[in-house]
Design a protein around this motif. Structure first.
Motif, PDB file in Angstrom:
ATOM      1  N   LYS A 298      39.744  44.752  38.735  1.00  0.00           N
ATOM      2  CA  LYS A 298      38.977  44.367  37.543  1.00  0.00           C
ATOM      3  C   LYS A 298      38.220  45.567  36.964  1.00  0.00           C
ATOM      4  CE  LYS A 298      36.983  40.745  39.483  1.00  0.00           C
ATOM      5  NZ  LYS A 298      36.095  39.559  39.616  1.00  0.00           N
ATOM      6  N   THR A 324      50.401  40.623  40.069  1.00  0.00           N
ATOM      7  CA  THR A 324      50.091  39.754  38.929  1.00  0.00           C
ATOM      8  C   THR A 324      49.856  38.317  39.383  1.00  0.00           C
ATOM      9  OG1 THR A 324      51.435  41.127  37.450  1.00  0.00           O
ATOM     10  CG2 THR A 324      50.952  38.882  36.716  1.00  0.00           C
ATOM     11  N   LYS A 325      50.697  37.864  40.286  1.00  0.00           N
ATOM     12  CA  LYS A 325      50.587  36.488  40.801  1.00  0.00           C
ATOM     13  C   LYS A 325      49.272  36.312  41.561  1.00  0.00           C
ATOM     14  CE  LYS A 325      52.999  33.198  43.812  1.00  0.00           C
ATOM     15  NZ  LYS A 325      54.187  32.994  44.677  1.00  0.00           N
ATOM     16  N   LYS A 328      46.188  36.379  39.154  1.00  0.00           N
ATOM     17  CA  LYS A 328      46.046  35.141  38.392  1.00  0.00           C
ATOM     18  C   LYS A 328      45.527  34.017  39.282  1.00  0.00           C
ATOM     19  CE  LYS A 328      48.351  32.302  34.943  1.00  0.00           C
ATOM     20  NZ  LYS A 328      49.539  32.148  34.088  1.00  0.00           N
ATOM     21  N   LYS A 329      45.944  34.031  40.520  1.00  0.00           N
ATOM     22  CA  LYS A 329      45.471  33.019  41.469  1.00  0.00           C
ATOM     23  C   LYS A 329      43.964  33.158  41.687  1.00  0.00           C
ATOM     24  CE  LYS A 329      46.159  31.374  46.214  1.00  0.00           C
ATOM     25  NZ  LYS A 329      46.901  31.587  47.484  1.00  0.00           N
ATOM     26  N   GLU A 331      41.701  34.910  39.594  1.00  0.00           N
ATOM     27  CA  GLU A 331      40.888  34.962  38.377  1.00  0.00           C
ATOM     28  C   GLU A 331      41.241  33.911  37.328  1.00  0.00           C
ATOM     29  OE1 GLU A 331      38.288  36.882  38.258  1.00  0.00           O
ATOM     30  OE2 GLU A 331      38.778  37.776  40.208  1.00  0.00           O
ATOM     31  N   GLY A 332      42.385  33.246  37.487  1.00  0.00           N
ATOM     32  CA  GLY A 332      42.804  32.244  36.512  1.00  0.00           C
ATOM     33  C   GLY A 332      43.480  32.835  35.298  1.00  0.00           C
ATOM     34  N   LEU A 333      43.589  34.157  35.265  1.00  0.00           N
ATOM     35  CA  LEU A 333      44.243  34.867  34.160  1.00  0.00           C
ATOM     36  C   LEU A 333      45.117  35.970  34.738  1.00  0.00           C
ATOM     37  CD1 LEU A 333      41.129  35.426  31.847  1.00  0.00           C
ATOM     38  CD2 LEU A 333      42.947  33.757  31.445  1.00  0.00           C
ATOM     39  N   SER A 334      46.187  36.323  34.008  1.00  0.00           N
ATOM     40  CA  SER A 334      46.988  37.464  34.445  1.00  0.00           C
ATOM     41  C   SER A 334      46.193  38.734  34.149  1.00  0.00           C
ATOM     42  CB  SER A 334      48.314  37.489  33.687  1.00  0.00           C
ATOM     43  OG  SER A 334      48.084  37.801  32.313  1.00  0.00           O
ATOM     44  N   GLU A 337      46.023  39.333  30.407  1.00  0.00           N
ATOM     45  CA  GLU A 337      45.164  38.348  29.752  1.00  0.00           C
ATOM     46  C   GLU A 337      43.686  38.647  30.038  1.00  0.00           C
ATOM     47  OE1 GLU A 337      48.074  34.390  29.811  1.00  0.00           O
ATOM     48  OE2 GLU A 337      46.815  34.875  31.558  1.00  0.00           O
ATOM     49  N   TYR A 338      43.387  39.038  31.261  1.00  0.00           N
ATOM     50  CA  TYR A 338      42.010  39.374  31.650  1.00  0.00           C
ATOM     51  C   TYR A 338      41.511  40.563  30.832  1.00  0.00           C
ATOM     52  CZ  TYR A 338      38.011  40.595  34.614  1.00  0.00           C
ATOM     53  OH  TYR A 338      36.746  40.880  35.074  1.00  0.00           O
TER      54      TYR A 338
END
Length: 346
Positions: A298, A324-325, A328-329, A331-334, A337-338
């Motif tokens: 991040k 990526t998977k 997303k798991k 943070e809820g976003l790829s 997208e983040y």
């Protein structure tokens, strides 16, 4: 040599009692002071006194509560309550907490010296009776275990000196002395083994005709050897194992650091380390490592010039799709997208 603790919230009383005690014929190694019951308990953790002289009415923790705590400790400590006339009935309640002596203020020199002689005589009789109480043995074992496990060399040296003074005061027969030293060493090694320290732990074995002096030296040498072995296994590192592990993970996010690798570095059995890590952090080793990787990712996503594929590699994921998977798991976003929605970076 006797150790004395005086507890009173009035500095003049503390100083007065200190002077009177120093004028007695009792052999004294230390006179320490505390302003209330809470401070007294802290002083007792640093050094267990033989005799405590305590006022009744004090702020934070009064004398009655202090006497209750001392009784719960089951320590070989004789407590004397000193009170003003108006607190006399209150002071009598302390008798229910194992206090057998109380004095009324002001205390005279002759009165105090007579009582000190009485206390010393009672202490001597109890020591001649033989073995430590189970509660006291457990406290010694806990202190030794902590000092060895966390490689606290100065603390260990102090404990070894205090332990020798402690058991010398019991005036045991030679066979009893040897048995006590062997038993204590065996229990200590057992506690260290229970932590699954990844070193050889061999109980001390003494000959029955071994002298008290030789038994103490063998015990000291055995504990020191165990300490050195653990220190060598840990490569001299003395920090908390979990904190060391966390730092190692954070410094090696690129690598596929395993629990076994870190446990070996710390000199701890992997199974024990796994339980310890979860207990101290609330996360498994793997969960913590993933969270560290995602936190670092991040931070790097905020640097527009770094490609997402490069970020995945920097935080230990050679497989970009797996990164990526996982991101997303968590943070809820790829990652893309983040970067766009959270950071406003296209």
């Amino acid at each position: 040599m006797y150790r004395i603790l005086i507890v009173d919230d009035e500095p003049i009383i503390l100083k007065g009692l200190q002077v009177l005690i120093q004028q007695s014929e009792l052999p004294i190694s230390s006179i320490r002071m505390a302003a209330n019951g809470q401070e007294a308990l802290e002083r007792m953790e640093e050094e267990l006194p033989d005799f405590i002289f305590s006022d009744v009415r004090m702020p934070v923790m009064d004398g009655l509560e202090l006497c209750k705590r001392i009784q719960e400790m089951d320590a070989d400590v004789q407590t004397v309550v000193i009170s003003g006339y108006g607190d006399f009935e209150y002071a009598r309640q302390c008798v229910g907490y194992g206090v057998k002596e109380y004095l009324l203020k002001p205390v005279s020199k002759g009165q105090l010296h007579e009582l000190l002689a009485k206390l010393a005589k009672g202490k001597s009789k109890r020591r001649q009776s033989g073995y430590l109480s189970i509660a006291k043995m457990d406290r010694w074992l806990e202190q030794f275990e902590q000092a060895v496990y966390f490689l606290e060399k100065d603390t260990l040296e102090r404990l070894l000196d205090e332990w020798e003074q402690e058991i010398e005061g019991y005036q045991l027969q030679r066979a009893q002395y040897v048995e006590l030293v062997e038993q204590f060493d065996h229990l200590l090694m057992k506690k260290l083994k229970a932590r699954s320290v990844n070193i050889a732990v061999v109980p001390l074995q003494l000959r029955q005709d071994c002298s008290a002096e030789a038994a103490c030296k063998r015990f000291r040498d055995h504990i020191s050897e165990t300490f050195r072995n653990l220190e060598k296994m840990r490569k001299g590192k003395v920090k908390d194992p979990v904190e060391e592990a966390k730092l190692y993970i954070e410094q090696n996010l690129r690598s596929e650091v395993s629990l076994e690798e870190v446990a070996d570095m710390l000199g701890i059995h992997p199974n024990y380390f796994s339980l310890l890590f979860k207990q101290m952090t609330g996360e498994t080793f793997i969960q913590y490592r993933i969270r560290c990787r995602m936190n670092q990712a991040k931070k790097m996503l905020g640097m527009q010039h770094i490609r997402i594929t490069d970020i995945s590699y920097e935080v230990g994921y050679a497989d970009h799709s797996h990164f990526t998977k996982m991101f997303k798991k968590m943070e809820g976003l790829s990652p893309s997208e983040y970067r766009l929605k959270k950071l406003g970076i296209q």
